[in-house]
Write an enzyme that holds these catalytic residues in place. Structure first.
Site, short mmCIF file in Angstrom:
data_model
loop_
_atom_site.label_atom_id
_atom_site.label_comp_id
_atom_site.label_asym_id
_atom_site.label_seq_id
_atom_site.Cartn_x
_atom_site.Cartn_y
_atom_site.Cartn_z
N GLY A 18 1.08 -1.32 0.11
CA GLY A 18 -0.13 -0.43 -0.29
C GLY A 18 0.76 1.42 0.00
O GLY A 18 1.74 1.64 0.99
N LYS A 84 -6.70 0.93 2.83
CA LYS A 84 -8.48 1.38 3.48
C LYS A 84 -8.76 0.57 3.95
O LYS A 84 -8.72 -1.02 4.24
CB LYS A 84 -8.97 2.26 2.21
CG LYS A 84 -10.08 2.50 2.34
CD LYS A 84 -10.67 2.76 1.03
CE LYS A 84 -12.30 3.67 2.03
NZ LYS A 84 -13.33 3.48 0.94
N SER A 137 -0.41 7.20 14.37
CA SER A 137 -0.90 8.70 14.16
C SER A 137 0.42 9.11 14.14
O SER A 137 1.68 9.52 14.32
CB SER A 137 -0.88 9.17 15.72
OG SER A 137 -1.56 10.34 15.38
N LYS A 194 -5.81 3.94 19.60
CA LYS A 194 -5.50 4.29 18.55
C LYS A 194 -7.21 5.55 18.31
O LYS A 194 -7.45 6.80 18.32
CB LYS A 194 -5.66 4.04 16.89
CG LYS A 194 -5.52 5.08 15.90
CD LYS A 194 -4.80 6.10 15.63
CE LYS A 194 -4.53 6.77 15.00
NZ LYS A 194 -5.24 7.37 13.73
N HIS A 197 -7.84 7.88 20.28
CA HIS A 197 -6.61 9.04 20.07
C HIS A 197 -7.17 9.89 19.29
O HIS A 197 -7.58 11.28 19.65
CB HIS A 197 -4.86 8.84 19.64
CG HIS A 197 -4.27 9.28 18.77
ND1 HIS A 197 -5.18 10.30 17.79
CD2 HIS A 197 -3.61 10.67 18.83
CE1 HIS A 197 -4.40 10.77 16.70
NE2 HIS A 197 -3.59 11.16 18.53
N ASN A 198 -8.07 9.37 18.52
CA ASN A 198 -8.56 10.33 17.23
C ASN A 198 -10.12 11.27 17.53
O ASN A 198 -10.24 11.93 17.14
CB ASN A 198 -9.11 9.17 16.44
CG ASN A 198 -8.26 8.65 15.08
OD1 ASN A 198 -6.79 9.32 15.67
ND2 ASN A 198 -7.89 8.70 13.67
N GLU A 201 -9.10 13.88 19.96
CA GLU A 201 -8.21 15.01 18.56
C GLU A 201 -9.67 15.47 18.07
O GLU A 201 -9.44 16.97 17.51
CB GLU A 201 -7.59 13.71 16.79
CG GLU A 201 -7.17 14.63 16.03
CD GLU A 201 -6.59 14.19 14.77
OE1 GLU A 201 -7.35 13.72 14.41
OE2 GLU A 201 -6.17 12.86 15.11
#
Length: 494
Positions: A18, A84, A137, A194, A197-198, A201
């Site tokens: 990828g 993806k 990230s 994660k 975390h987002n 954010e």
């Protein structure tokens, strides 16, 4: 481009599938740290372009098929999948499994839902291989220079992955030698961290946007003045990546004409993926992760641009101007932003603990480690994460960051300013849903009595859902009660 024969002779340390921006930059980061890497992309000309361009003369092996990639790797083979999230990952796994051997390792570095990683870990392990769901990230710059990396999954994979992942991660500490990468737990633990975390954010960005909107609309600050404000903020308690880039944004001129670029950007935003997942999963756990939820809702409302334009011509409200001391109000906004930010992180860590306890990940013993992972490389990196790590190091069983002495003192100090900012926003008709949600969370959390007693009475009245009694609080098991509200009520006067 090296041919299949050369590929068969090669013995690369790791493979990567990828080559979009994140994948390509991670590949270059891995090679720069001294590792040889084999790369593949479904659109194979990207492989050729990379080897003829940014990877020319470096320890890269380009592959045109999965067979070539697998044949180029040292055992146990390690393959980082940067595709993806969703069905594409399952399809890739099924394509690779027949080509791999017992003990080989698949690593998913995408923004994958933790539940998919839970399922895939079991599936891959059942075939004798190892699986590592790894949150990454830092955006494209972090991928190239050093991201925050959050690995979880098959623990037997970690000794093989640790040298590479820690080498390419961001580094923090006085000597810049502490990697922002550490093992988090089994199955979906890494991708859940994660996701949180987002979600944080999302909340951080919305809070900053509300602070900006108050200063722009209520105080009339120019972009040059906003640059100076955020520059000052970035030199103190709010020192962080998001404050830094917000400052920079206010300095960029429009390349199509006069003025600043930020003022020419359409005021709409979508919400999908990790932020929405965190909000939904908080509801499943029965937790008030209100900051991320309000941030998601704010994006949804912003996307209703045509309706908002129509509504603006019919719905009335106050004129947004502030007549008080500008400098004082800017400082009050800073304090409100910082206190709200603390609430956002507090909610994130509460959700991490609760999810870990439900899923059996063991994260509740690693919350300080999570704070350290986010200290560098990632989007929410901020100086005050050091204080969060210190809080959990001092009390691993800390229920809520608001109860840590350092953060208690901060919110106490900011409280008057925080309330003034939220009240002023309401008086001026300026939406500040995240700032208000943070204050409401704080006020709800700090009170020993809430109006849920009336709510429970209502539920018992119309649905016989029963209630527990306050005067029985503290018993090992609280009995459930039902009242005959209809027959015991006072009849209204006719």
């Amino acid at each position: 481009m090296e041919g299949p024969a050369a590929v068969m002779r090669a013995q690369c340390d790791i493979g990567l599938i990828g080559l979009a921006v994140m994948g390509e930059n991670l590949a270059l980061n891995i090679e720069r740290r001294g590792y040889s890497i084999a790369v593949f992309n479904r659109t194979v000309h990207k492989v050729d372009d990379l080897l003829a361009g940014r990877a020319k003369g470096k320890r890269f092996v380009g592959c045109h098929t999965y067979d070539e990639l697998v044949a180029s790797l040292k055992p146990p083979r390690k393959i980082l999948m940067m595709v993806k999230a969703g069905p594409a990952v399952d399809q890739l796994i099924d394509s690779l499994l027949p080509l791999l051997s017992k003990g080989d390792i698949l690593i998913d570095g995408g923004n994958t839902c933790y539940a998919d990683t839970e399922r895939r870990t079991s599936y891959v392990e059942a075939h004798g291989l190892l699986y590592c769901g790894t949150g990454v990230s830092g955006g494209e710059e972090g991928a190239l220079l050093g991201p925050s990396i959050m690995p979880g999954g098959s623990e037997a994979a970690w000794p093989h992955l640790k040298p590479i992942l820690q080498a390419i991660s961001a580094k923090v500490g006085p000597n810049h030698d502490i990697p922002c990468c550490e093992w988090l737990g089994p199955r979906g633990a890494g991708h859940y961290v994660k996701m949180v975390h987002n979600g944080i954010e999302y909340g951080d960005m919305q809070l900053i946007c509300e602070a900006y909107f108050l200063m722009k609309e209520a105080l009339g600050l120019s972009n040059d003045e906003l640059y100076d404000v955020f520059d000052q903020w970035n030199r103190g308690e709010l020192d962080s990546y998001l404050i830094e880039i917000t400052r920079d944004i206010f300095s960029v001129k429009d390349d199509r004409g006069e003025g600043f670029l930020v003022d020419k950007i359409l005021d709409t935003a979508g919400a999908k993926g990790t932020g929405k997942w965190m909000s939904q999963l908080a509801l499943d756990l029965g937790l008030p992760s209100t900051l991320v939820t309000e941030a998601v809702f704010a994006r949804c409302l912003s996307a209703m641009k045509a309706e908002r334009i129509a509504a603006s011509k019919k719905l009335q409200g106050p004129t947004a101007t502030y007549s008080g001391d500008r400098s004082k109000f800017i400082e009050q906004i800073r304090q409100a932003l910082y206190a709200s930010k603390i609430c956002s992180y507090a909610q994130g860590f509460v959700q991490l603990r609760a999810a870990s306890q439900e899923m059996g990940w063991g994260l509740e013993d690693k919350l300080g480690r999570c704070a350290l992972l986010w200290r560098g490389g990632c989007i929410i990196r901020a100086v005050f994460l050091d204080r969060i790590k210190e809080a959990f190091d001092a009390d691993p069983n800390l229920d809520n960051l608001l109860l840590a002495p350092y953060f208690t003192a901060i919110v106490h100090k900011a409280q008057d300013a925080w309330r003034h900012v939220v009240a002023t926003a309401a008086e001026l008709g300026l939406p500040a849903p995240a700032l208000a949600a943070a204050l409401a969370y704080y006020d709800g959390y700090r009170r020993d009595r809430l109006p849920a007693n009336l709510l429970q009475a209502q539920r018992d009245y119309f649905g016989a859902h029963q209630f527990k009694r306050l005067d029985e609080w503290g018993a090992a098991e609280l009995p459930e009660h039902h009242a005959d509200w209809l027959h015991r009520r006072r009849q209204p006067e006719s």
